[in-house]
Write an enzyme that holds these catalytic residues in place. Structure first.
Site, PDB file in Angstrom:
ATOM      1  N   ARG A 112      -7.659   2.053  -3.054  1.00 55.67           N
ATOM      2  CA  ARG A 112      -8.543   2.070  -1.881  1.00 55.67           C
ATOM      3  C   ARG A 112      -9.177   3.450  -1.720  1.00 55.67           C
ATOM      4  O   ARG A 112      -8.473   4.461  -1.809  1.00 55.67           O
ATOM      5  CB  ARG A 112      -7.746   1.714  -0.622  1.00 55.67           C
ATOM      6  CG  ARG A 112      -8.650   1.480   0.586  1.00 55.67           C
ATOM      7  CD  ARG A 112      -7.899   0.972   1.794  1.00 55.67           C
ATOM      8  NE  ARG A 112      -8.749   0.013   2.501  1.00 55.67           N
ATOM      9  CZ  ARG A 112      -8.719  -0.204   3.801  1.00 55.67           C
ATOM     10  NH1 ARG A 112      -7.877   0.435   4.576  1.00 55.67           N
ATOM     11  NH2 ARG A 112      -9.522  -1.084   4.367  1.00 55.67           N
TER      12      ARG A 112
ATOM     13  N   TYR B  92      -5.772  10.987   3.390  1.00 56.04           N
ATOM     14  CA  TYR B  92      -4.412  11.261   2.940  1.00 56.04           C
ATOM     15  C   TYR B  92      -4.439  11.916   1.551  1.00 56.04           C
ATOM     16  O   TYR B  92      -5.505  12.225   1.036  1.00 56.04           O
ATOM     17  CB  TYR B  92      -3.568   9.981   3.019  1.00 56.04           C
ATOM     18  CG  TYR B  92      -3.555   9.480   4.450  1.00 56.04           C
ATOM     19  CD1 TYR B  92      -2.939  10.241   5.445  1.00 56.04           C
ATOM     20  CD2 TYR B  92      -4.230   8.328   4.832  1.00 56.04           C
ATOM     21  CE1 TYR B  92      -2.974   9.843   6.777  1.00 56.04           C
ATOM     22  CE2 TYR B  92      -4.273   7.921   6.168  1.00 56.04           C
ATOM     23  CZ  TYR B  92      -3.644   8.687   7.126  1.00 56.04           C
ATOM     24  OH  TYR B  92      -3.686   8.315   8.450  1.00 56.04           O
TER      25      TYR B  92
ATOM     26  N   GLY C 131      -9.225  -6.371   9.075  1.00 54.71           N
ATOM     27  CA  GLY C 131      -8.094  -5.719   9.715  1.00 54.71           C
ATOM     28  C   GLY C 131      -7.702  -6.358  11.035  1.00 54.71           C
ATOM     29  O   GLY C 131      -6.908  -7.296  11.098  1.00 54.71           O
ATOM     30  N   ARG C 132      -8.316  -5.833  12.099  1.00 59.32           N
ATOM     31  CA  ARG C 132      -7.823  -6.126  13.446  1.00 59.32           C
ATOM     32  C   ARG C 132      -7.804  -7.609  13.804  1.00 59.32           C
ATOM     33  O   ARG C 132      -6.917  -8.056  14.534  1.00 59.32           O
ATOM     34  CB  ARG C 132      -8.636  -5.317  14.466  1.00 59.32           C
ATOM     35  CG  ARG C 132      -8.325  -3.818  14.361  1.00 59.32           C
ATOM     36  CD  ARG C 132      -9.382  -2.980  15.003  1.00 59.32           C
ATOM     37  NE  ARG C 132     -10.648  -3.111  14.279  1.00 59.32           N
ATOM     38  CZ  ARG C 132     -11.779  -2.544  14.652  1.00 59.32           C
ATOM     39  NH1 ARG C 132     -11.790  -1.798  15.736  1.00 59.32           N
ATOM     40  NH2 ARG C 132     -12.873  -2.712  13.944  1.00 59.32           N
TER      41      ARG C 132
ATOM     42  N   GLN D  85       0.848  -1.197   0.000  1.00 62.34           N
ATOM     43  CA  GLN D  85       0.000   0.000   0.000  1.00 62.34           C
ATOM     44  C   GLN D  85       0.879   1.241   0.000  1.00 62.34           C
ATOM     45  O   GLN D  85       1.715   1.432   0.889  1.00 62.34           O
ATOM     46  CB  GLN D  85      -0.942   0.046   1.204  1.00 62.34           C
ATOM     47  CG  GLN D  85      -1.956   1.186   1.019  1.00 62.34           C
ATOM     48  CD  GLN D  85      -2.850   1.446   2.216  1.00 62.34           C
ATOM     49  OE1 GLN D  85      -2.349   1.595   3.329  1.00 62.34           O
ATOM     50  NE2 GLN D  85      -4.146   1.524   2.000  1.00 62.34           N
TER      51      GLN D  85
HETATM   52  C1  LIG Z   1      -3.736  -0.562  13.701  1.00 63.48           C
HETATM   53  C2  LIG Z   1      -4.442  -0.131  12.435  1.00 63.48           C
HETATM   54  C3  LIG Z   1      -3.718   0.450  11.427  1.00 63.48           C
HETATM   55  C4  LIG Z   1      -4.340   0.804  10.216  1.00 63.48           C
HETATM   56  N1  LIG Z   1      -3.575   1.301   9.202  1.00 63.48           N
HETATM   57  C5  LIG Z   1      -4.132   1.476   7.979  1.00 63.48           C
HETATM   58  C6  LIG Z   1      -3.305   1.775   6.855  1.00 63.48           C
HETATM   59  O1  LIG Z   1      -2.076   1.844   6.947  1.00 63.48           O
HETATM   60  N2  LIG Z   1      -3.913   1.950   5.664  1.00 63.48           N
HETATM   61  C7  LIG Z   1      -5.277   1.839   5.513  1.00 63.48           C
HETATM   62  O2  LIG Z   1      -5.783   2.012   4.396  1.00 63.48           O
HETATM   63  N3  LIG Z   1      -6.072   1.524   6.558  1.00 63.48           N
HETATM   64  C8  LIG Z   1      -5.540   1.315   7.771  1.00 63.48           C
HETATM   65  N4  LIG Z   1      -6.329   0.901   8.812  1.00 63.48           N
HETATM   66  C9  LIG Z   1      -7.747   0.581   8.570  1.00 63.48           C
HETATM   67  C10 LIG Z   1      -7.894  -0.923   8.283  1.00 63.48           C
HETATM   68  O3  LIG Z   1      -7.362  -1.242   7.009  1.00 63.48           O
HETATM   69  C11 LIG Z   1      -9.384  -1.363   8.311  1.00 63.48           C
HETATM   70  O4  LIG Z   1     -10.102  -0.623   7.349  1.00 63.48           O
HETATM   71  C12 LIG Z   1     -10.000  -1.172   9.684  1.00 63.48           C
HETATM   72  O5  LIG Z   1      -9.193  -1.783  10.680  1.00 63.48           O
HETATM   73  C13 LIG Z   1     -11.431  -1.751   9.764  1.00 63.48           C
HETATM   74  O6  LIG Z   1     -11.426  -3.141   9.536  1.00 63.48           O
HETATM   75  P1  LIG Z   1     -11.597  -4.168  10.778  1.00 63.48           P
HETATM   76  O7  LIG Z   1     -12.895  -3.776  11.447  1.00 63.48           O
HETATM   77  O8  LIG Z   1     -11.652  -5.531  10.159  1.00 63.48           O
HETATM   78  O9  LIG Z   1     -10.430  -3.975  11.686  1.00 63.48           O
HETATM   79  C14 LIG Z   1      -5.734   0.592  10.039  1.00 63.48           C
HETATM   80  C15 LIG Z   1      -6.455   0.040  11.097  1.00 63.48           C
HETATM   81  C16 LIG Z   1      -5.843  -0.331  12.273  1.00 63.48           C
HETATM   82  C17 LIG Z   1      -6.660  -0.988  13.364  1.00 63.48           C
END
Ligand SMILES: Cc1cc2nc3c(=O)[nH]c(=O)nc-3n(C[C@H](O)[C@H](O)[C@H](O)COP(=O)(O)O)c2cc1C
Length: 363
Positions: A228, A181, A314-315, A99
């Site tokens: 994205r 961003y 994500g998490r 990314q």
């Molecule tokens: C620790 C953390 C770091 C993240 N960093 C990014 C990132 O670098 N780029 C991005 O597009 N989204 C980032 N996100 C958003 C995640 O890609 C994702 O959309 C978000 O966690 C929701 O999905 P989930 O409910 O399955 O966790 C981040 C989320 C978390 C929790």
């Protein structure tokens, strides 16, 4: 019961082993030179059971860095570790995209090379605090409006970084056009009040992202470039509501290019998402982002009903490196520790265990 989520999916030149994408997640473990530690190789290797991993956000140039500890992919030392990450993920049968993130107005000059300035489409400050290079929280600086020359240079930087990602053996790149961003700042009228060809109308606000995607696709092939977006997203002091026309203009302009996927964060306006899905000619990835759960039972209908081709999680991937195995075997999922998302070295990074159940199945 057969589950769509475990089916393979063709994605450009590659085939994913399943329909689950590990969502990009910033972990702030890189050193001051933007080089990932060796533990990052283990971290991604552990999570290679995802059909596709999208890496943590990575700066395409020194000028694009907005947070301490984010990795880069603009010099040889950075690229060398990414090559080891890609090799380790591939050895486990996984796939990985890098990314690419330029943070635009979100950032601080202490993170930039000497004389560097925080830039954006317009001189409109984000009303929030950012970290300096030594970790102090300070008000976000007023960004300097990007000249056309700086815009063109930024696009070249992305294309150069994409070439490095592919040279490192990564399967492609994802343009980070979400979450406030630089690309998102161009798309949104709250952050883009330009009167040149990059602002003023939906088509003009979309222009930067269209030029960016086109330049990267020319360099590495559209079948290796994803995008994205987060329409309506408010993270990072964005005022993107009521901006649906820009997203429609963007996707209409991009459709002929046939980028390999569109990755949307669904926070509101599912009517817009349905429309974008119709307009988008290739793979559609959905992240239900904080709104709902990223558990299998909630994601499976999204795939089975055709709302998306892939879902990103994500998490759950932070705390369950063997998430797919756990889902397959109906083994309990571990909860994540928010305190170690962005700090902690190996703790909360590579020390989440695989479940006993997964170990038995792997034997
Ligand atoms: C620790 C953390 C770091 C993240 N960093 C990014 C990132 O670098 N780029 C991005 O597009 N989204 C980032 N996100 C958003 C995640 O890609 C994702 O959309 C978000 O966690 C929701 O999905 P989930 O409910 O399955 O966790 C981040 C989320 C978390 C929790």
């Amino acid at each position: 019961m057969s589950r769509t989520i475990f089916e393979p999916w063709p994605l450009g030149r590659i085939t994913l082993a399943n329909r689950v994408v590990m969502a990009p997640m910033t972990r702030n473990r890189a050193d001051v030179a933007g080089v990932l530690p060796a533990s990052a190789i283990t971290y991604y290797e552990q999570r290679a059971g995802a059909g596709l991993i999208v890496s943590e956000a990575t700066q395409p140039s020194a000028a694009g860095q907005g947070y301490p500890g984010t990795p880069g992919i603009h010099d040889d030392a950075q690229q060398a570790v990414w090559a080891k990450v890609a090799e380790a993920v591939h050895a486990q049968g996984g796939r990985i995209f890098c990314q690419l993130m330029h943070t635009g107005r979100i950032g601080h000059e202490s993170l930039l090379p000497p004389g560097g300035q925080v830039v954006g489409p317009s001189a409109i400050r984000a009303d929030l605090e950012v970290a300096t290079a030594d970790g102090q929280m300070v008000p976000c600086p007023m960004p300097v409006e990007m000249t056309t020359a700086v815009i063109k240079q930024t696009i070249q930087d992305f294309a150069d970084a994409a070439e490095r990602a592919v040279a490192a053996g990564m399967d492609g790149v994802e343009i980070h056009g979400a979450n406030g961003y630089l690309p998102h700042q161009f798309l949104s009228p709250g952050t883009n009040q330009r009167s040149d060809e990059y602002g003023g109308s939906p088509e003009n606000r979309a222009r930067f992202v269209v030029e960016l995607a086109t330049a990267i696709a020319e360099r590495i092939g559209a079948d290796r470039v994803g995008l994205r977006i987060s329409p309506g997203g408010q993270f990072n002091d964005m005022a993107d509501k009521g901006n649906d026309d820009t997203y429609v203009a963007l996707i209409q302009a991009l459709a002929p290019l046939k980028l390999v996927y569109l990755h949307t964060l669904r926070r509101r306006s599912s009517a817009l998402h349905e429309h974008l899905r119709e307009l988008w000619p290739t793979t559609y990835v959905m992240n239900t982002g904080y709104l709902g759960s990223s558990e299998m039972d909630d994601l499976e209908p999204i795939l089975a009903e055709g709302q998306a081709d892939l879902v990103s999680v994500g998490r759950l991937f932070i705390s369950n490196p063997d998430l797919l195995q756990r889902w397959r075997n109906d083994h309990p999922r571990a909860t994540w520790d928010e305190d170690t998302f962005y700090t902690g070295g190996d703790k909360g990074y590579i020390d989440y265990p695989v479940s006993q159940n997964s170990k038995e199945k792997q034997r």
